[in-house]
Design a protein around this motif. Structure first.
Motif, short mmCIF file in Angstrom:
data_model
loop_
_atom_site.label_atom_id
_atom_site.label_comp_id
_atom_site.label_asym_id
_atom_site.label_seq_id
_atom_site.Cartn_x
_atom_site.Cartn_y
_atom_site.Cartn_z
N VAL A 76 36.49 37.58 46.39
CA VAL A 76 37.80 38.19 46.15
C VAL A 76 37.90 39.46 46.99
O VAL A 76 37.15 40.41 46.78
N LEU A 96 39.57 44.56 38.41
CA LEU A 96 38.49 43.60 38.69
C LEU A 96 37.13 44.21 38.36
O LEU A 96 36.28 43.55 37.75
N TYR A 97 36.91 45.44 38.77
CA TYR A 97 35.62 46.08 38.50
C TYR A 97 35.37 46.20 37.00
O TYR A 97 34.26 45.95 36.52
N GLU A 99 36.73 44.31 34.58
CA GLU A 99 36.58 42.98 33.98
C GLU A 99 35.24 42.34 34.32
O GLU A 99 34.68 41.59 33.52
N LEU A 100 34.75 42.64 35.52
CA LEU A 100 33.53 41.98 35.99
C LEU A 100 32.28 42.84 35.85
O LEU A 100 31.17 42.40 36.17
N PHE A 113 31.49 35.75 41.12
CA PHE A 113 32.49 36.56 41.83
C PHE A 113 31.84 37.61 42.72
O PHE A 113 30.90 38.29 42.30
N VAL A 115 33.46 40.90 44.79
CA VAL A 115 34.67 41.68 45.05
C VAL A 115 34.40 42.60 46.24
O VAL A 115 33.36 43.26 46.30
N ARG A 142 48.10 42.42 37.58
CA ARG A 142 46.94 42.36 36.69
C ARG A 142 46.93 41.04 35.90
O ARG A 142 45.89 40.44 35.69
N LEU A 145 45.61 38.30 37.99
CA LEU A 145 44.15 38.39 38.13
C LEU A 145 43.45 37.93 36.86
O LEU A 145 42.43 37.23 36.93
N LEU A 149 40.74 34.95 36.77
CA LEU A 149 39.36 35.12 36.27
C LEU A 149 39.08 34.11 35.16
O LEU A 149 38.01 33.49 35.12
#
Ligand code: FES
Length: 160
Positions: A76, A96-97, A99-100, A113, A115, A142, A145, A149
């Protein structure tokens, strides 16, 4: 490289006036085959093109399309260019940061994933823009995304 890519690389070498001009297309063959550029391939490509390993390394360090480490199943790339910045690109990266569980630029432990924040993806009119495995995803939110995800984790082909 496997036999097929070695054959294609040799074809490429014959189609440029200077062997070193084939460097980038040959690196794409390596990246496509391995998902990154392994150390041993840097040496092989340098020998094939009759250039130094340092020369190949310098090209690799310049282009974000090439990776020195394996990437996740989903690569991503979040644009951090001005248009995307003004339209919420930073917030997408932050999301993203969070969530992941990643810090800036990285791969999740499950290998699903990777990023990366990258420079302008040249689709500014549709900012904010991301790419997933090099496919454009324009006007991303968002919510888009989060859906991506979720679907990726479920193994469903994902749209962002
Ligand atoms: S600034 Fe993001 S696509 Fe150009």
């Amino acid at each position: 490289m496997n036999a097929e890519n070695t054959r294609r690389a040799e074809q490429l070498l014959g189609s440029f006036p200077n062997r070193s001009s084939a460097l980038i297309p040959i690196l794409h063959l390596v990246e496509d085959e391995f998902g990154f550029i392994p150390e041993g391939e840097v040496e092989s490509v340098a020998a094939m093109l009759d250039v130094t390993k340092a020369y190949v390394e310098s090209v690799l360090s310049f282009y974000t399309l090439f990776h020195r480490q394996p990437t996740g199943k989903y690569l991503v790339q979040v644009c951090r260019g001005l248009s995307c910045h003004l339209r919420g690109g930073d917030d997408l990266a932050r999301f993203l940061y969070e969530e992941l569980g990643l810090r800036r630029n990285g791969t999740t432990e499950d290998g699903l994933f990777t990023v990366e924040e990258v420079e302008c993806l040249a689709l500014c009119k549709d900012a904010p823009v991301i790419q997933v495995n090099l496919e454009y995803r324009p006007n991303v939110s968002r919510a888009d995304l989060a859906k991506f995800l979720r679907q990726a984790r479920e193994g469903v082909t994902a749209d962002a």
